[in-house]
Design a protein around this motif. Structure first.
Motif, short mmCIF file in Angstrom:
data_model
loop_
_atom_site.label_atom_id
_atom_site.label_comp_id
_atom_site.label_asym_id
_atom_site.label_seq_id
_atom_site.Cartn_x
_atom_site.Cartn_y
_atom_site.Cartn_z
N SER A 212 52.91 118.64 11.69
CA SER A 212 54.11 119.85 12.05
C SER A 212 53.61 120.05 10.33
CB SER A 212 55.33 119.16 11.89
OG SER A 212 55.05 117.92 11.28
N ASN A 213 53.14 120.84 9.63
CA ASN A 213 53.07 121.84 8.56
C ASN A 213 53.32 123.35 8.84
OD1 ASN A 213 51.81 119.32 7.08
ND2 ASN A 213 50.10 119.18 8.00
N LYS A 214 53.51 123.19 8.18
CA LYS A 214 54.26 124.50 7.61
C LYS A 214 52.81 125.29 7.73
CE LYS A 214 56.90 128.00 5.15
NZ LYS A 214 57.63 128.30 3.91
N SER B 112 53.51 116.35 20.11
CA SER B 112 54.82 115.55 19.82
C SER B 112 55.96 116.55 18.30
CB SER B 112 54.08 114.58 18.49
OG SER B 112 53.38 115.99 17.17
N ASP B 113 55.59 117.98 18.72
CA ASP B 113 56.81 118.91 17.56
C ASP B 113 58.10 118.76 19.02
OD1 ASP B 113 55.90 120.48 18.95
OD2 ASP B 113 54.65 121.29 17.77
N SER C 126 49.95 114.14 20.31
CA SER C 126 49.76 114.12 18.20
C SER C 126 49.61 115.79 17.33
CB SER C 126 49.99 113.20 17.76
OG SER C 126 49.97 113.39 16.58
N ARG D 77 58.10 120.51 21.95
CA ARG D 77 57.12 121.56 22.60
C ARG D 77 56.63 120.81 23.90
NH1 ARG D 77 54.04 125.29 20.08
NH2 ARG D 77 53.02 123.96 18.31
#
Length: 551
Positions: free
Chosen positions: A392-394, A303-304, A389, A306
């Motif tokens: 997307s947290n750092k 979902s990001d 999914s 890639r």
């Protein structure tokens, strides 16, 4: 006179066929099967007197038999030729639980074999095996090991310390579990000597239970008799995972696989393996469902944005449950390519679920799984692009790769008993200085492992700790804390146990993942601690990966 004709002279009943491959009944519950190259005498349980190269390859050993869940060995009530072609016969031996088949070609050294379920019911293990003359078969071979089997004398001189595990006078161990491996990474397994080899070749693994992480036993030295053991465990939801039983449907087929005899050459067995790959699915199988097959293709994208390169993909049961515990139907495994594409060929038609997870590599940071139910295979199915999914947290730090294995850690592989005890009791990992290669594959001994890291600024109020285990063997207990504040404990009360850690498994057992919200991080130095506060020898926690991210 050859051994085969000696056996004919003792026969009480006429031959069913005059061809080279044959079935001959010699008593009310005794039969001889084979061809001009080999033959074996089958009794109500054990197959003995395996004549090959004009000599008995079994001798005083137990011979060939089939069993489910321990020593519940099947009893053969009758035998008959159930199918035949121009150059083969299919001999079916009937028991109350099911039928074991030998497909004997006129010119083949060995036989194809398969088992058809009738009334196995709920089982965790189904196996066939040969126990052979130890003098004629002194060596064992898997894709991981090729060396002499432990000597019977060495086992007798050693001290038994647990299930089929013996400690020698010099402190080393002998165990059949050191010969285990992953079933879907196999080429061929067998035992062999200077002049004779006996091998199992599986051109397909769709009848094995579980997913990519399914592992089981292969070959070993029988500890009570010294027999050379050639194991063929085709159903196993027990040895290296949380033990479960599965209800087997009537008519399910395990196999066919090839039992192959030669002059002891592993290179010849390797060539035969490649030959069998090109023949599968076997056209002679007399079962309509076996020949009803399709294909599945598709691609996975995160979902990001890639592509999910190198992901493990599993086609399993349609009702979503842990892939390793699945063992009712037929199963298929593969990996995505560099662009995220995957494909399954020659899939039995039916309803499936699709599962995917990181296998390390370019998506080693991904700790979520992909699941899709209701995948119906009829002919050729194209699933197109599937979106997986992912958070997307750092990321603050990560130790290890999320691949459900202990990949890259100290003492990761190969199979070896007792390595968990070699991990340190106390250990400090400093983020930015230490690397994943410094982390140990298992926590076992009483003590604390600290992860020390700095947070220059508190970007959010809370952080999320992801703890991914590649396996757990009770009754070890682990307490997790952040800056001396307890986040939780992992023990037999909240983690199901598997036997991998104490049965030579250094790569994986049953996967578990836990998440903890941390609200007490501070600017500067922070410490996350893992404290083993209950210890059991050789048990413990197998590590997959640990990650901390802002929540």
């Amino acid at each position: 006179m050859t051994a085969r004709f000696v056996l004919f002279a003792l026969a009480a009943f006429p031959l069913v066929s005059a061809r080279s491959s044959f079935l001959q009944q010699t008593g009310t519950s005794t039969w001889v099967i084979g061809n001009d190259i080999w033959n074996i005498t089958q009794g109500p349980i054990y197959g003995t007197k395996l004549y090959y190269q004009d000599k008995d390859a079994i001798g005083e050993a137990a011979g060939h038999y089939v069993g489910a869940d321990g020593e519940n060995n099947l009893v053969w009530k009758s035998a008959s030729i159930v199918n035949e072609g121009d150059n083969f016969i299919d001999v079916g031996f009937v028991s109350d639980q099911g039928d074991f088949h030998w497909v004997i070609y006129d010119d083949l050294a060995g036989s194809y074999q398969y088992f058809v379920n009738r009334a196995l019911g709920d089982v965790s293990i189904l196996r066939s095996l040969f126990r052979l003359d130890p003098g004629r078969f002194p060596n064992g071979r898997t894709y991981l090991k090729d060396e002499p089997l432990p000597s019977f004398q060495a086992i007798k001189d050693a001290t038994k310390v647990q299930d089929e595990t013996f400690e020698t006078a010099n402190g080393t161990y002998i165990t059949k579990y050191d010969w285990s491996n992953y079933v879907r990474e196999r080429d061929f397994n067998g035992v062999y000597g200077p002049s004779t080899g006996s091998w199992y070749i599986h051109p397909s693994t769709d009848y094995f239970s579980g997913d990519h992480l399914k592992q089981t036993l292969t070959v070993h030295r029988e500890s009570s008799t010294g027999d050379a053991v050639q194991l063929n465990v085709v159903q196993d939801t027990s040895h290296f995972q949380t033990q479960v039983t599965t209800t087997q449907p009537d008519g399910k087929i395990w196999g066919p696989w090839l039992w192959y005899l030669n002059d002891g050459s592993a290179s010849d067995a390797a060539s035969k393996y490649q030959e069998e790959l090109s023949k599968w699915p076997y056209p002679w199988v007399n079962d309509t469902a076996y020949h009803s097959r399709g294909s599945v293709t598709g691609s996975l994208k995160l979902s990001d944005g890639r592509v999910a390169a190198g992901a493990a993909v599993f086609l399993g049961d349609s009702d979503i449950k842990a892939p390793l515990a699945q063992g009712v139907n037929y199963y298929y495994t593969t990996h995505t390519d560099a662009s995220g594409k995957f494909s399954f060929a020659s899939v039995r038609t039916g309803q499936y679920g699709l599962y995917a997870w990181s296998n390390g590599g370019k998506i080693s940071d991904v700790y979520t799984n992909y699941t899709k139910s209701g995948v119906e295979v009829k002919d050729d199915l194209d699933l197109s692009t599937l979106i997986w999914s992912v958070p997307s947290n750092k990321r603050i730090f990560q130790i290890g790769n999320f691949d459900k294995r202990t990949t890259g850690f100290v003492n990761n592989g190969p199979y070896q008993h007792g390595l968990a005890a070699a991990s340190p009791a106390n250990f400090t990992f400093t983020v930015g200085t230490s690397t994943s290669a410094d982390w140990y594959y298992a926590s076992s001994n009483l003590g604390t492992w600290d992860i020390v890291f700095n947070t220059p600024a508190l970007e959010k109020q809370n952080a999320r700790l992801i703890v991914s285990l590649a396996g757990y063997s009770q009754s070890t207990s682990l307490t997790i804390s952040s800056n001396d504040v307890v986040l939780g404990s992992l023990n037999k009360n909240n983690v199901t146990t598997d036997a991998a850690a104490y049965r030579s498994g250094t790569v994986s057992g049953e996967w578990h993942q836990f998440e903890y919200v941390i609200g007490n991080l501070k600017e500067g130095k922070n410490v996350i601690s893992f404290t083993v506060d209950r210890y059991v020898l050789w048990r413990g926690f197998l590590w997959d990966a640990i990650a901390l991210e802002w929540a």
